[in-house]
Design an enzyme around this catalytic site. Structure first.
Site, PDB file in Angstrom:
ATOM      1  N   LYS A  41       1.387  -1.334   0.265  1.00 24.07           N
ATOM      2  CA  LYS A  41       0.217  -0.348   0.365  1.00 24.07           C
ATOM      3  C   LYS A  41       0.922   1.376   0.069  1.00 24.07           C
ATOM      4  CE  LYS A  41      -3.333   3.137   0.508  1.00 24.07           C
ATOM      5  NZ  LYS A  41      -4.170   3.781  -0.424  1.00 24.07           N
ATOM      6  N   ASN A  72       1.265   3.997  -2.590  1.00 24.37           N
ATOM      7  CA  ASN A  72       1.061   5.890  -2.905  1.00 24.37           C
ATOM      8  C   ASN A  72       2.542   6.468  -3.074  1.00 24.37           C
ATOM      9  OD1 ASN A  72      -1.517   5.968  -2.305  1.00 24.37           O
ATOM     10  ND2 ASN A  72      -1.528   6.032  -0.524  1.00 24.37           N
ATOM     11  N   ALA A 116       1.304  17.810 -14.501  1.00 26.57           N
ATOM     12  CA  ALA A 116       1.165  19.193 -13.097  1.00 26.57           C
ATOM     13  C   ALA A 116       0.754  19.680 -12.832  1.00 26.57           C
ATOM     14  CB  ALA A 116       2.615  18.971 -14.129  1.00 26.57           C
ATOM     15  N   GLY A 117       0.880  20.053 -11.396  1.00 26.41           N
ATOM     16  CA  GLY A 117      -0.616  21.204 -10.688  1.00 26.41           C
ATOM     17  C   GLY A 117       0.470  21.460  -9.446  1.00 26.41           C
ATOM     18  N   CYS A 125      -3.643  10.875   1.925  1.00 26.34           N
ATOM     19  CA  CYS A 125      -3.751   9.874   2.168  1.00 26.34           C
ATOM     20  C   CYS A 125      -1.694   9.707   1.894  1.00 26.34           C
ATOM     21  CB  CYS A 125      -3.697   8.670   1.271  1.00 26.34           C
ATOM     22  SG  CYS A 125      -5.887   8.006   1.494  1.00 26.34           S
TER      23      CYS A 125
HETATM   24  P1  NAD Z   1     -11.640   8.699   7.941  1.00 26.48           P
HETATM   25  O1  NAD Z   1     -11.146   9.621   8.963  1.00 26.48           O
HETATM   26  O2  NAD Z   1     -12.446   9.170   6.872  1.00 26.48           O
HETATM   27  O3  NAD Z   1     -12.685   7.273   9.336  1.00 26.48           O
HETATM   28  C1  NAD Z   1     -12.755   6.751  10.184  1.00 26.48           C
HETATM   29  C2  NAD Z   1     -13.527   6.790  10.468  1.00 26.48           C
HETATM   30  O4  NAD Z   1     -13.324   5.904  12.669  1.00 26.48           O
HETATM   31  C3  NAD Z   1     -13.989   8.066  11.449  1.00 26.48           C
HETATM   32  O5  NAD Z   1     -15.507   8.026  11.309  1.00 26.48           O
HETATM   33  C4  NAD Z   1     -13.731   7.574  12.935  1.00 26.48           C
HETATM   34  O6  NAD Z   1     -15.153   8.460  13.762  1.00 26.48           O
HETATM   35  C5  NAD Z   1     -13.777   6.513  13.112  1.00 26.48           C
HETATM   36  N1  NAD Z   1     -13.010   5.727  14.233  1.00 26.48           N
HETATM   37  C6  NAD Z   1     -11.826   6.342  15.136  1.00 26.48           C
HETATM   38  N2  NAD Z   1     -11.539   5.446  16.280  1.00 26.48           N
HETATM   39  C7  NAD Z   1     -12.751   4.593  16.208  1.00 26.48           C
HETATM   40  C8  NAD Z   1     -12.731   3.658  16.960  1.00 26.48           C
HETATM   41  N3  NAD Z   1     -13.025   3.146  18.482  1.00 26.48           N
HETATM   42  N4  NAD Z   1     -14.068   2.655  16.785  1.00 26.48           N
HETATM   43  C9  NAD Z   1     -14.619   2.782  15.392  1.00 26.48           C
HETATM   44  N5  NAD Z   1     -14.784   3.898  15.163  1.00 26.48           N
HETATM   45  C10 NAD Z   1     -13.788   4.545  15.047  1.00 26.48           C
HETATM   46  O7  NAD Z   1     -10.722   7.622   7.378  1.00 26.48           O
HETATM   47  P2  NAD Z   1     -10.281   7.359   6.156  1.00 26.48           P
HETATM   48  O8  NAD Z   1     -10.171   8.330   4.899  1.00 26.48           O
HETATM   49  O9  NAD Z   1     -11.377   6.754   5.317  1.00 26.48           O
HETATM   50  O10 NAD Z   1      -8.904   6.643   6.151  1.00 26.48           O
HETATM   51  C11 NAD Z   1      -8.923   4.801   7.187  1.00 26.48           C
HETATM   52  C12 NAD Z   1      -7.992   4.284   6.839  1.00 26.48           C
HETATM   53  O11 NAD Z   1      -8.182   4.413   5.496  1.00 26.48           O
HETATM   54  C13 NAD Z   1      -6.836   5.096   7.129  1.00 26.48           C
HETATM   55  O12 NAD Z   1      -5.654   4.544   7.049  1.00 26.48           O
HETATM   56  C14 NAD Z   1      -6.152   5.455   5.057  1.00 26.48           C
HETATM   57  O13 NAD Z   1      -4.933   5.964   5.095  1.00 26.48           O
HETATM   58  C15 NAD Z   1      -6.475   4.527   4.692  1.00 26.48           C
HETATM   59  N6  NAD Z   1      -6.945   4.450   3.376  1.00 26.48           N
HETATM   60  C16 NAD Z   1      -7.663   6.292   2.860  1.00 26.48           C
HETATM   61  C17 NAD Z   1      -8.696   6.243   1.921  1.00 26.48           C
HETATM   62  C18 NAD Z   1      -8.849   7.203   1.628  1.00 26.48           C
HETATM   63  O14 NAD Z   1      -9.377   7.810   0.020  1.00 26.48           O
HETATM   64  N7  NAD Z   1      -8.851   8.531   1.836  1.00 26.48           N
HETATM   65  C19 NAD Z   1      -7.800   5.091   0.659  1.00 26.48           C
HETATM   66  C20 NAD Z   1      -7.300   3.793   1.018  1.00 26.48           C
HETATM   67  C21 NAD Z   1      -6.439   3.970   2.212  1.00 26.48           C
END
Ligand code: NAD
Length: 442
Positions: A210, A214, A258-259, A266
């Site tokens: 992962k 990225n 470019a931007g 992420c």
């Molecule tokens: P986010 O902040 O949108 O959501 C995380 C959620 O987890 C929140 O709603 C929060 O309230 C909840 N949370 C925190 N502690 C908790 C607990 N103890 N019990 C239950 N819920 C809890 O985050 P996201 O963007 O969905 O990212 C989540 C993970 O996935 C990260 O590690 C991120 O790097 C990875 N990721 C994100 C993306 C993206 O595009 N956003 C893509 C791939 C991977």
């Protein structure tokens, strides 16, 4: 089949919803009571094309439920996905307190064999920490319940998350047991009917895949931005270079734009975390350090162009800003280049009037009343000295240029996403600055 997804953010909500769409019974869990209450009422916390319809239909069919109660929700689940946030710690490493907090709660409450899967982006070694955390809790309870851990990083793109999840290029799964592999194979079979691979590997490889993905994408962006800056000095055009190299099948044409720098939840944090992982092992990821450095510099390029255009006299200028989110089709403002530009403009004594098709609510959370928010893109231009475009939303691509000209005090546009044609802008009579191309002077 019954599964639970813990963390109902971008990744958790999309994962839970898409799994429910295949017929699985899913419960999405979050500690945010308001978020869960709203989801139960059909109010979706994020903007993601196609998500609302799927949430509503699967909830209606009873396949998708929402809860704040982890302990009772995971009973009888074959798999529990952890999809909580992993923000950057002060030293750049991924903060695992949410992931390990969830693992402990799972250990305190599980009653049957479960595969616990980290879907959050987590550094190498995290699955083993999750395993130990769960085992410690089971030991405290003097329970001997079998479980496995697995790593299943998510590659979805915000703005196209449903499509990416439903039709993934590949699914990466790190496991250390055949039993867990079988469960995950069953869950993901419906998503790889298109022939795209389900790639099983050991857990450290899945965790690192992962970050490597990225980091590679961020590298392509910073590389192009670096070359773009050189283009401006030597009179070359980055768009032509993109075509020239993107047609080479060894290079390919994706992620060569470019931007004004990359942002989002992420790339910035994952690049930082990977550099830190290497540092902890006494290894320096030299390329990635440069990638980060170029990106920081790139987020200032538009400000520098504005300053230069107004001959370092920008105090009191009003800047119209189209686009606040870090990319189109999302309301995500995390690490958005707009935040850096706005901060610099405000500190330099400018005022900012901004419009974004969906990110204004999020922007207000981050920026409060430091800028003016308008409900229509052209209202941002009232009394403005210049227009800046920072997100390539479709609605900005073919604007009414006569109206822009009539409203702006100076016919000057700063385009951080290269959405207009230089010749067109010259013909229309604009002074037009973009990235990595010769600027058009009136
Ligand atoms: P986010 O902040 O949108 O959501 C995380 C959620 O987890 C929140 O709603 C929060 O309230 C909840 N949370 C925190 N502690 C908790 C607990 N103890 N019990 C239950 N819920 C809890 O985050 P996201 O963007 O969905 O990212 C989540 C993970 O996935 C990260 O590690 C991120 O790097 C990875 N990721 C994100 C993306 C993206 O595009 N956003 C893509 C791939 C991977």
């Amino acid at each position: 089949m019954k599964v639970a997804v813990v963390g109902t953010g971008y990744v958790g909500l999309v994962t839970g919803t898409c799994l429910a769409q295949t017929g699985v019974s899913v419960v999405c869990i979050d500690i945010d009571q308001t978020k869960i209450d709203n989801l139960k009422k059909g109010i979706i916390p994020i903007y993601e094309p196609g998500l609302e319809d799927l949430v509503l239909s699967n909830t209606k069919e009873g396949r998708l439920r929402f809860s704040t109660k982890l302990a009772q929700s995971i009973q009888g689940c074959e798999a529990v996905f952890i999809a909580v946030g992993t923000p950057s710690d002060e030293d750049g490493s991924a903060d695992l307190k949410y992931v390990l907090g969830v693992a402990a709660e799972i250990g305190r409450s599980m009653t049957n064999y479960t595969v616990v899967i980290t879907k959050s982006t987590v550094p190498v070694g995290t699955a083993q920490k999750v395993k130990k955390t769960i085992q410690d809790e089971l030991t405290k309870r003097a329970e001997n319940i079998e479980f496995d851990v697995a790593s299943n990083p998510e590659f979805l793109k915000e703005g196209a998350a449903i499509d990416d999840f439903m039709k993934p290029d590949r699914i990466v799964i790190g496991t250390e047991s055949e039993r867990a592999e079988k469960v995950l194979h069953k869950i993901y079979k419906p998503f790889v009917l298109n022939g795209h691979p389900l790639i099983f590997m050991n857990i450290p490889s899945a965790e690192l895949t992962k970050y490597a993905a990225n980091a590679m994408l961020a590298t392509r962006i910073s590389f192009m931005n670096d070359i773009a800056n050189l283009c401006e000095i030597v009179g070359a055009d980055i768009n032509l270079i993109r075509k020239g190299i993107g047609t080479d099948s060894r290079i390919g044409n994706k992620f060569l734009y470019a931007g004004a720098g990359y942002g989002g939840s992420c790339f910035p944090k994952d690049v930082k975390a990977l550099i830190k992982t290497a540092k902890d092992q006494k290894y320096e990821l030299t390329v990635l350090k440069a990638v980060e450095q170029v990106n920081e510099r790139q987020k200032e390029v538009i400000f520098n162009k504005i300053n230069k255009h107004f001959k370092n006299d920008i105090k009191g200028k009003k800047i119209a800003l189209w686009g606040l989110s870090f990319k189109p089709n999302t309301d995500d403002m995390r690490e958005a280049p707009s935040l850096v530009l706005i901060d610099k403009l405000i500190k330099a004594g400018c005022s900012v009037s901004a419009f974004d098709p969906v990110a204004m609510k999020e922007a207000k959370h981050k920026l409060g009343e430091t800028i003016t928010y308008v409900n229509h893109q052209y209202d941002a231009l009232i009394d403005a000295d210049a227009l800046v475009i920072l997100t390539e939303w479709q609605v900005f691509r073919m604007p009414d240029f006569d109206k822009i000209k009539a409203m702006l005090k100076n016919n000057v546009i700063f385009d951080g996403r290269n959405i207009f044609d230089n010749d067109d802008m010259a013909e229309l009579g604009f002074t037009y600055y973009s990235i990595g191309r010769i600027s058009t002077q009136r």
